[in-house]
Write an enzyme that holds these catalytic residues in place. Structure first.
Site, mmCIF file in Angstrom:
data_model
loop_
_atom_site.group_PDB
_atom_site.id
_atom_site.type_symbol
_atom_site.label_atom_id
_atom_site.label_comp_id
_atom_site.label_asym_id
_atom_site.label_seq_id
_atom_site.Cartn_x
_atom_site.Cartn_y
_atom_site.Cartn_z
ATOM 1 N N ASP A 58 0.926 -1.441 -0.029
ATOM 2 C CA ASP A 58 -0.091 0.080 0.128
ATOM 3 C C ASP A 58 0.915 1.495 -0.124
ATOM 4 O OD1 ASP A 58 -2.244 -1.641 0.170
ATOM 5 O OD2 ASP A 58 -2.469 -1.379 2.441
ATOM 6 N N TYR A 111 6.883 -9.825 7.439
ATOM 7 C CA TYR A 111 6.304 -8.600 7.365
ATOM 8 C C TYR A 111 6.630 -7.831 8.900
ATOM 9 C CZ TYR A 111 3.363 -7.869 3.411
ATOM 10 O OH TYR A 111 3.031 -7.752 2.131
#
Length: 291
Positions: A58, A111
Site C-alpha cells: 500500500d 512483515y
C-alpha cells in the site's frame, strides 16, 4: 542471444509512493521500475518479457524484500539499473530463475510493524499472537472479498528495542519524545490478504488497551459463513515494512555496492530528519525563553 529469466529483490522507502502497483497519474514503485527497465532496454513489451511482481504494498509501506521477475536477452546488471533509478528505490539482490517462475507464489513473506506506543503488555500481546498463529479464515481482516480468505500464519515474534536516552535532551521540552521503546511485531506467512497485517496490528493494540478480549480475537477468526464482516480499522501504513520474500530453492545474491547505495540514502534521510528535529527543539526551547 538466449533469453534468461531473472528475479530481483527490491528495496524502497514508501513515503513518496502511492503504493507499489501501477496507477494512472500517480507515482508508484512498479511504474518507476518498468520505466527504467524499458529505458535501459532490459524489457520492451511487458507480456513478452513476462514481467511479474511478488506483492502490491500500500501507499506509504516500505520494503527491503519485494520481488519482481522478467526475462531479457541482456545480462542484468543491477547497479546499472540502480544508477538510473531514483534513490528511494534500489535493487539489492538478484537470482537466476526458471522460465515458469512466478514471484507471487512465495514460500514465506516476512512483515514487520513498528509500534511506538507506551505501556504495551508484551505478555498479553504474545497471547494474541498465539491465537493468530496457524491456519484460519481471515475474512474479517481484509478490505475486500476474495476467492479464499484462508491463510496460515507461521510465526509472530514481538520484540521491544532498547533506546539509550540522550543525556543532552533530559531537560529539553521534547524529552518525552525519547521516552519510548519501539516494539517490533514480525509476522511470517506464505501469503496475506489486502490490509491483513495492518488489521492484525489494530487488534493487538485494541487488546492491549482493553477494547477487545482474547475471546473477541478468537471470534474474529473463522466466522460463520453468514456472519456480517466485522469492522477493523487499519493502522498507519508508514510503520510497515515488507522485510523479505523467500522462495524454496532460490538463493538471492546480495550486491554489496547496491546495499551500500541504499544504506547511504537512508543515512542521508536520517540526517535531514535530525536537522528538522534540531530546528523544532530550538523553537520549543526559545518559546519558553521568550515568556
Amino acid at each position: 542471444m538466449n533469453m534468461k529469466r531473472t528475479a530481483l529483490k527490491i528495496a524502497y522507502v514508501g513515503t513518496h509512493f502511492h503504493g507499489f502497483q501501477r496507477q494512472p497519474n500517480v507515482r508508484t514503485v512498479e511504474e518507476e521500475l518498468i520505466y527504467h527497465l524499458r529505458k535501459l532496454e532490459y524489457i520492451d513489451d511487458l507480456k513478452d518479457s513476462r514481467f511479474r511482481i511478488a506483492g502490491r504494498t500500500d501507499a506509504g509501506v516500505h520494503a527491503l524484500g519485494n520481488v519482481i521477475s522478467f526475462q531479457s536477452e541482456k545480462e542484468v546488471r543491477i547497479n546499472q539499473i540502480n544508477h538510473s533509478l531514483p534513490d528511494d528505490i534500489q535493487i539489492i539482490a538478484q537470482a537466476p530463475v526458471r522460465f515458469g517462475f512466478k514471484p507471487r507464489y512465495a514460500e514465506m513473506r516476512w512483515y514487520r510493524y513498528i509500534l511506538f506506543e507506551k505501556d504495551l503488555d508484551i505478555d498479553l500481546m504474545n497471547q494474541v499472537a498465539d491465537i493468530f498463529k496457524g491456519t484460519h479464515n481471515f475474512t474479517n481482516f481484509t478490505k475486500r472479498k476474495q476467492k479464499t480468505t484462508t491463510r496460515t500464519i507461521d510465526d509472530i515474534r514481538i520484540t521491544q528495542v532498547d533506546i539509550e536516552e540522550n543525556p543532552h535532551n533530559k531537560n529539553s521540552n521534547w524529552a518525552h519524545l525519547n521516552d519510548y521503546q519501539p516494539t517490533f511485531i514480525d509476522i511470517y506467512g506464505e501469503s496475506f490478504l489486502w490490509n491483513m497485517v495492518r488489521k492484525m496490528i489494530r487488534v493487538f493494540l485494541d487488546v492491549n488497551c482493553g477494547k477487545l478480549s482474547l475471546d473477541d480475537v478468537r471470534d474474529l477468526l473463522n466466522p460463520p459463513e453468514d456472519a456480517p464482516r466485522a469492522y477493523i480499522r487499519v493502522v498507519d501504513a508508514e510503520n510497515l515494512i515488507l522485510m523479505d520474500t523467500r522462495y524454496d530453492g532460490i538463493k538471492f545474491k546480495y550486491d554489496e555496492y547496491a546495499c551500500h547505495r541504499f544504506r547511504k540514502t537512508l543515512v542521508e534521510s536520517l540526517l535531514d530528519f535530525q536537522k528538522n528535529y534540531a530546528v523544532n527543539e530550538c523553537l520549543l526551547n526559545c518559546l519558553d525563553d521568550l515568556k
